[in-house]
Design an enzyme around this catalytic site. Structure first.
Site, PDB file in Angstrom:
ATOM      1  N   GLN A   9      41.184  35.823  47.481  1.00 34.99           N
ATOM      2  CA  GLN A   9      40.649  36.089  48.158  1.00 34.99           C
ATOM      3  C   GLN A   9      40.569  34.858  48.895  1.00 34.99           C
ATOM      4  O   GLN A   9      40.148  33.858  48.542  1.00 34.99           O
ATOM      5  CB  GLN A   9      39.019  36.975  47.965  1.00 34.99           C
ATOM      6  CG  GLN A   9      38.386  37.497  49.229  1.00 34.99           C
ATOM      7  CD  GLN A   9      37.352  37.790  48.240  1.00 34.99           C
ATOM      8  OE1 GLN A   9      36.952  38.457  47.722  1.00 34.99           O
ATOM      9  NE2 GLN A   9      36.602  37.956  49.302  1.00 34.99           N
ATOM     10  N   SER A  92      42.527  35.587  40.516  1.00 35.79           N
ATOM     11  CA  SER A  92      41.719  36.660  40.205  1.00 35.79           C
ATOM     12  C   SER A  92      41.889  37.783  41.712  1.00 35.79           C
ATOM     13  O   SER A  92      42.755  38.173  40.075  1.00 35.79           O
ATOM     14  CB  SER A  92      40.496  35.275  41.564  1.00 35.79           C
ATOM     15  OG  SER A  92      38.978  36.182  41.480  1.00 35.79           O
ATOM     16  N   LEU A  93      42.200  38.603  42.705  1.00 38.23           N
ATOM     17  CA  LEU A  93      41.961  39.820  43.030  1.00 38.23           C
ATOM     18  C   LEU A  93      43.919  40.037  43.097  1.00 38.23           C
ATOM     19  O   LEU A  93      43.818  41.067  42.140  1.00 38.23           O
ATOM     20  CB  LEU A  93      41.824  39.909  44.170  1.00 38.23           C
ATOM     21  CG  LEU A  93      42.642  39.147  45.407  1.00 38.23           C
ATOM     22  CD1 LEU A  93      43.829  40.651  45.994  1.00 38.23           C
ATOM     23  CD2 LEU A  93      41.426  39.478  46.464  1.00 38.23           C
ATOM     24  N   ARG A 117      35.850  47.049  44.241  1.00 38.18           N
ATOM     25  CA  ARG A 117      35.934  45.735  42.507  1.00 38.18           C
ATOM     26  C   ARG A 117      34.980  44.729  43.665  1.00 38.18           C
ATOM     27  O   ARG A 117      34.190  44.309  43.504  1.00 38.18           O
ATOM     28  CB  ARG A 117      37.275  45.152  41.892  1.00 38.18           C
ATOM     29  CG  ARG A 117      36.940  43.750  41.782  1.00 38.18           C
ATOM     30  CD  ARG A 117      38.717  43.514  41.662  1.00 38.18           C
ATOM     31  NE  ARG A 117      38.020  41.865  40.819  1.00 38.18           N
ATOM     32  CZ  ARG A 117      38.757  41.221  41.004  1.00 38.18           C
ATOM     33  NH1 ARG A 117      38.245  40.491  42.601  1.00 38.18           N
ATOM     34  NH2 ARG A 117      38.155  39.713  40.477  1.00 38.18           N
ATOM     35  N   HIS A 201      32.951  34.754  39.317  1.00 42.65           N
ATOM     36  CA  HIS A 201      33.370  34.708  37.965  1.00 42.65           C
ATOM     37  C   HIS A 201      32.498  33.700  37.257  1.00 42.65           C
ATOM     38  O   HIS A 201      32.609  32.884  37.205  1.00 42.65           O
ATOM     39  CB  HIS A 201      34.454  33.814  38.677  1.00 42.65           C
ATOM     40  CG  HIS A 201      35.732  34.180  38.891  1.00 42.65           C
ATOM     41  ND1 HIS A 201      36.267  35.840  38.410  1.00 42.65           N
ATOM     42  CD2 HIS A 201      36.314  34.639  39.931  1.00 42.65           C
ATOM     43  CE1 HIS A 201      37.217  36.077  39.120  1.00 42.65           C
ATOM     44  NE2 HIS A 201      37.783  35.597  40.328  1.00 42.65           N
ATOM     45  N   GLN A 250      37.667  39.814  33.740  1.00 48.33           N
ATOM     46  CA  GLN A 250      37.932  38.349  34.461  1.00 48.33           C
ATOM     47  C   GLN A 250      36.858  38.499  35.427  1.00 48.33           C
ATOM     48  O   GLN A 250      36.607  37.166  36.050  1.00 48.33           O
ATOM     49  CB  GLN A 250      39.321  39.204  35.279  1.00 48.33           C
ATOM     50  CG  GLN A 250      39.759  37.887  36.143  1.00 48.33           C
ATOM     51  CD  GLN A 250      40.260  38.754  37.430  1.00 48.33           C
ATOM     52  OE1 GLN A 250      39.770  40.122  37.526  1.00 48.33           O
ATOM     53  NE2 GLN A 250      41.624  38.829  38.104  1.00 48.33           N
TER      54      GLN A 250
END
Length: 312
Positions: A9, A92-93, A117, A201, A250
């Site tokens: 992102q 991440s994503l 998500r 996170h 995660q």
């Protein structure tokens, strides 16, 4: 030895992937598949919408995956498939994009998971309760100490270990603001709050982790065709059950990007291809290991250069 890496992102931009879709039917098919999976015109938003709408977490996550997979399909159309890489990884994503590229997830399932998500991460913490800040010029161990000192009974964690001089902290807004001031006292070159909608996170994301455990429970995860370097492990995994568990972890765990890149370099990776939007990961990779060559794949010209580099 090569690795394909996939952005997270923040890399989103209006118009991303449009050239690829116009040049490659297989790339256009990815955007069509994502639109169908979500039952909406996400590609219209990506190409002609407002950046404020695209930046919403629920939209940015599947959109960035669509862009990455469109670039991947363009490479495949030119004869470079995932077998050209020894590892895949994503920030991440981006880890979901990496899994889709390696055949562990279908594009349809990935789009649905990332929509879920994005919504879960946005809803986990009320607006204004959490924050994130980038601390530049301090190493990870120092930032961990800063976060502990700043917490004062609240949540403050080192969330993204991006490169040797950039670590992001996440948690309660007041605690993150304290971390910014403490980091400056400890010699940070810069310490600034990030324009994000939620504290990703960190432990505040626990409700989102629960939601993702539920969403992932019924999804088929195949063995990836190349090993995936997982964010929370900073090491390669290929077992589907382990992948499922790590994707849940995660959500609240740190993105160990610096260690992930160092791990791949230690295995012999000399070339990293950033597949998708932006160039943020390439910059991080160069700061982690100057010897690694980076290339971006986000336009038809990029695809041609990448194909030449692989086949040359």
């Amino acid at each position: 030895m090569r690795a394909f890496v996939f952005p997270g992102q923040g890399a989103q931009a209006i118009g991303m992937g449009k050239e690829l879709a116009e040049a490659y039917p297989a790339a256009k098919a990815v955007f069509d598949e994502v639109d169908e999976a979500l039952d909406e015109d996400l590609s219209g938003l990506i190409w002609d919408g407002a950046i404020e709408d695209l930046t919403l977490t629920r939209n940015a996550q599947p959109a960035l995956m669509a862009m990455s997979m469109a670039a991947m399909r363009a490479l495949e159309a030119e004869g470079v498939d995932i077998s050209a890489a020894s590892f895949v990884a994503g920030h991440s994503l981006g880890e979901y994009s990496a899994l889709a590229a390696a055949g562990a997830l279908t594009v349809t399932d990935t789009a649905k998971l990332l929509r879920a998500r994005g919504i879960a991460m946005q809803e986990a913490v009320p607006i204004g309760v959490g924050a994130m800040a980038a601390l530049l010029g301090l190493d990870f161990a120092t930032v961990e100490g800063v976060a502990q000192e700043a917490a004062q009974g609240e949540i403050c964690q080192a969330a993204n270990d991006n490169d040797p001089a950039q670590v992001v902290v996440s948690g309660h807004k007041a605690a993150v603001e304290r971390a910014v001031e403490i980091a400056k006292e400890k010699g940070a070159k810069r310490a600034l709050l990030l324009p994000v909608s939620a504290p990703f996170h960190c432990a505040l994301m626990a409700p989102a982790a629960d939601a993702m455990a539920e969403a992932l429970a019924d999804v088929n995860i195949a063995t990836p065709s190349v090993p995936v370097v997982a964010n929370v492990r900073a090491a390669a995994v290929d077992d589907p059950d382990q992948i499922r568990t790590l994707l849940v972890q995660q959500i609240t765990g740190s993105v160990r990007w610096r260690e992930s890149v160092a791990y791949m370099a230690a295995q012999g990776v000399t070339d990293v291809f950033e597949i998708g939007a932006g160039k943020a990961l390439s910059g991080m990779v160069k700061r982690i290991d100057r010897a690694v060559v980076t290339r971006n794949v986000g336009t038809p010209n990029d695809v041609a250069a990448a194909v030449a580099a692989v086949k040359g």
